[in-house]
Design a protein around this motif. Sequence first.
Motif, PDB file in Angstrom:
ATOM      1  N   UNK A  33      64.982  46.687  -0.313  1.00  0.00           N
ATOM      2  CA  UNK A  33      65.369  47.596   0.767  1.00  0.00           C
ATOM      3  C   UNK A  33      64.305  47.576   1.867  1.00  0.00           C
ATOM      4  N   UNK A  34      63.051  47.592   1.479  1.00  0.00           N
ATOM      5  CA  UNK A  34      61.960  47.526   2.452  1.00  0.00           C
ATOM      6  C   UNK A  34      61.959  46.224   3.229  1.00  0.00           C
ATOM      7  N   UNK A  35      62.174  45.113   2.531  1.00  0.00           N
ATOM      8  CA  UNK A  35      62.235  43.801   3.192  1.00  0.00           C
ATOM      9  C   UNK A  35      63.388  43.730   4.180  1.00  0.00           C
ATOM     10  N   UNK A  36      64.546  44.258   3.770  1.00  0.00           N
ATOM     11  CA  UNK A  36      65.712  44.235   4.657  1.00  0.00           C
ATOM     12  C   UNK A  36      65.447  45.046   5.911  1.00  0.00           C
ATOM     13  N   UNK A  37      64.939  46.244   5.741  1.00  0.00           N
ATOM     14  CA  UNK A  37      64.656  47.107   6.888  1.00  0.00           C
ATOM     15  C   UNK A  37      63.652  46.446   7.829  1.00  0.00           C
ATOM     16  N   UNK A  38      62.615  45.841   7.263  1.00  0.00           N
ATOM     17  CA  UNK A  38      61.592  45.187   8.088  1.00  0.00           C
ATOM     18  C   UNK A  38      62.153  43.982   8.848  1.00  0.00           C
ATOM     19  N   UNK A  39      63.158  43.330   8.276  1.00  0.00           N
ATOM     20  CA  UNK A  39      63.763  42.154   8.906  1.00  0.00           C
ATOM     21  C   UNK A  39      64.900  42.525   9.853  1.00  0.00           C
ATOM     22  N   UNK A  40      65.190  43.805   9.980  1.00  0.00           N
ATOM     23  CA  UNK A  40      66.281  44.227  10.850  1.00  0.00           C
ATOM     24  C   UNK A  40      67.657  44.024  10.255  1.00  0.00           C
ATOM     25  N   UNK A  41      67.720  43.838   8.952  1.00  0.00           N
ATOM     26  CA  UNK A  41      68.991  43.675   8.253  1.00  0.00           C
ATOM     27  C   UNK A  41      69.571  45.067   7.992  1.00  0.00           C
ATOM     28  N   UNK A  42      70.824  45.292   8.365  1.00  0.00           N
ATOM     29  CA  UNK A  42      71.413  46.608   8.095  1.00  0.00           C
ATOM     30  C   UNK A  42      71.401  46.930   6.592  1.00  0.00           C
ATOM     31  N   UNK A  43      70.990  48.147   6.264  1.00  0.00           N
ATOM     32  CA  UNK A  43      71.015  48.639   4.893  1.00  0.00           C
ATOM     33  C   UNK A  43      72.121  49.680   4.840  1.00  0.00           C
ATOM     34  N   UNK A  44      73.097  49.441   3.955  1.00  0.00           N
ATOM     35  CA  UNK A  44      74.262  50.310   3.848  1.00  0.00           C
ATOM     36  C   UNK A  44      74.332  50.850   2.426  1.00  0.00           C
ATOM     37  N   UNK A  45      74.235  52.156   2.298  1.00  0.00           N
ATOM     38  CA  UNK A  45      74.411  52.807   1.010  1.00  0.00           C
ATOM     39  C   UNK A  45      75.889  53.104   0.838  1.00  0.00           C
ATOM     40  N   UNK A  46      76.453  52.688  -0.284  1.00  0.00           N
ATOM     41  CA  UNK A  46      77.837  52.997  -0.634  1.00  0.00           C
ATOM     42  C   UNK A  46      77.761  53.760  -1.947  1.00  0.00           C
ATOM     43  N   UNK A  47      78.175  55.005  -1.920  1.00  0.00           N
ATOM     44  CA  UNK A  47      77.915  55.857  -3.078  1.00  0.00           C
ATOM     45  C   UNK A  47      79.112  56.725  -3.407  1.00  0.00           C
ATOM     46  N   UNK A  48      79.327  56.905  -4.721  1.00  0.00           N
ATOM     47  CA  UNK A  48      80.332  57.861  -5.178  1.00  0.00           C
ATOM     48  C   UNK A  48      79.954  59.251  -4.699  1.00  0.00           C
ATOM     49  N   UNK A  49      80.963  60.080  -4.558  1.00  0.00           N
ATOM     50  CA  UNK A  49      80.719  61.452  -4.094  1.00  0.00           C
ATOM     51  C   UNK A  49      80.808  62.465  -5.228  1.00  0.00           C
ATOM     52  N   UNK A  94      79.963  33.288  -5.147  1.00  0.00           N
ATOM     53  CA  UNK A  94      78.810  34.140  -4.859  1.00  0.00           C
ATOM     54  C   UNK A  94      77.523  33.379  -5.167  1.00  0.00           C
ATOM     55  N   UNK A  95      76.515  33.674  -4.391  1.00  0.00           N
ATOM     56  CA  UNK A  95      75.184  33.147  -4.653  1.00  0.00           C
ATOM     57  C   UNK A  95      74.477  34.174  -5.532  1.00  0.00           C
ATOM     58  N   UNK A  96      74.119  33.784  -6.743  1.00  0.00           N
ATOM     59  CA  UNK A  96      73.400  34.656  -7.667  1.00  0.00           C
ATOM     60  C   UNK A  96      71.988  34.094  -7.786  1.00  0.00           C
ATOM     61  N   UNK A  97      70.995  34.936  -7.458  1.00  0.00           N
ATOM     62  CA  UNK A  97      69.611  34.477  -7.428  1.00  0.00           C
ATOM     63  C   UNK A  97      68.665  35.634  -7.701  1.00  0.00           C
ATOM     64  N   UNK A  98      67.387  35.339  -7.755  1.00  0.00           N
ATOM     65  CA  UNK A  98      66.365  36.375  -7.868  1.00  0.00           C
ATOM     66  C   UNK A  98      66.086  36.924  -6.479  1.00  0.00           C
ATOM     67  N   UNK A  99      65.756  38.197  -6.397  1.00  0.00           N
ATOM     68  CA  UNK A  99      65.500  38.837  -5.110  1.00  0.00           C
ATOM     69  C   UNK A  99      64.399  38.117  -4.328  1.00  0.00           C
ATOM     70  N   UNK A 100      63.391  37.606  -5.007  1.00  0.00           N
ATOM     71  CA  UNK A 100      62.291  36.914  -4.340  1.00  0.00           C
ATOM     72  C   UNK A 100      62.767  35.643  -3.620  1.00  0.00           C
ATOM     73  N   UNK A 101      63.889  35.087  -4.050  1.00  0.00           N
ATOM     74  CA  UNK A 101      64.418  33.860  -3.449  1.00  0.00           C
ATOM     75  C   UNK A 101      65.418  34.129  -2.337  1.00  0.00           C
ATOM     76  N   UNK A 102      65.640  35.369  -2.013  1.00  0.00           N
ATOM     77  CA  UNK A 102      66.628  35.752  -1.000  1.00  0.00           C
ATOM     78  C   UNK A 102      66.070  35.563   0.404  1.00  0.00           C
ATOM     79  N   UNK A 103      66.800  34.822   1.207  1.00  0.00           N
ATOM     80  CA  UNK A 103      66.500  34.676   2.633  1.00  0.00           C
ATOM     81  C   UNK A 103      67.573  35.412   3.411  1.00  0.00           C
ATOM     82  N   UNK A 104      67.161  36.123   4.414  1.00  0.00           N
ATOM     83  CA  UNK A 104      68.132  36.859   5.224  1.00  0.00           C
ATOM     84  C   UNK A 104      68.786  35.905   6.193  1.00  0.00           C
TER      85      UNK A 104
END
Length: 178
Positions: free
Chosen positions: A38-54, A168-178
């Motif tokens: 989440x921190x990496x996404x925010x720092x890269x300007x990637x939208x962070x969207x929470x989708x949550x049950x109510x 789908x691309x399934x990978x480790x978070x460390x290997x994720x490129x935005x």
Amino acid sequence: MSKSALIVIDMLNTYEHEDAELLLPSVSRMLPTLVGLVGRAAAAGVPVIYANDNFGQWRSHHGEILETALAGRRPDLVDPLRPGEDAFFVVKARHSVFYETPLAYLLGTLDVDRLVLTGQVTEQCILYSALDAHIRHLEVTVPRDAVAHIHADLAQAALQMMERNMSAQVLDAADLDW
């Protein structure tokens, strides 16, 4: 080049449900990875969207959902993932982040064509959301170490299904490129 959004699914949770005891060890293991993502996404300007049950509270909004989760059994698993001021929030009622939500419209306004699905539960909400994204011609990425499961064997099967049947691309978070 694809424009990504990070989707954080059902992490604002009271952990007061039938499968909570089976889910908690997996959530505890993946939480640091997800917080970092989440921190990496925010720092890269990637939208962070929470989708949550109510939690069936049909008059609730994201602040109330957060407060309810923080008042639950495991606020230590919720607090690190408090949505930032720039985060988006979509309330969902069922397993898929798309079912009866404005998510598809939001993604269109953001020009997003790739979803990075994180959160819980791999063999339920993550799987169904991946299928709904796939049928909408969106690319799907799932960081295997940023999703939590109730049943490890079903989670592994779900990841394989997403990879094989939904491209789908399934990978480790460390290997994720935005």
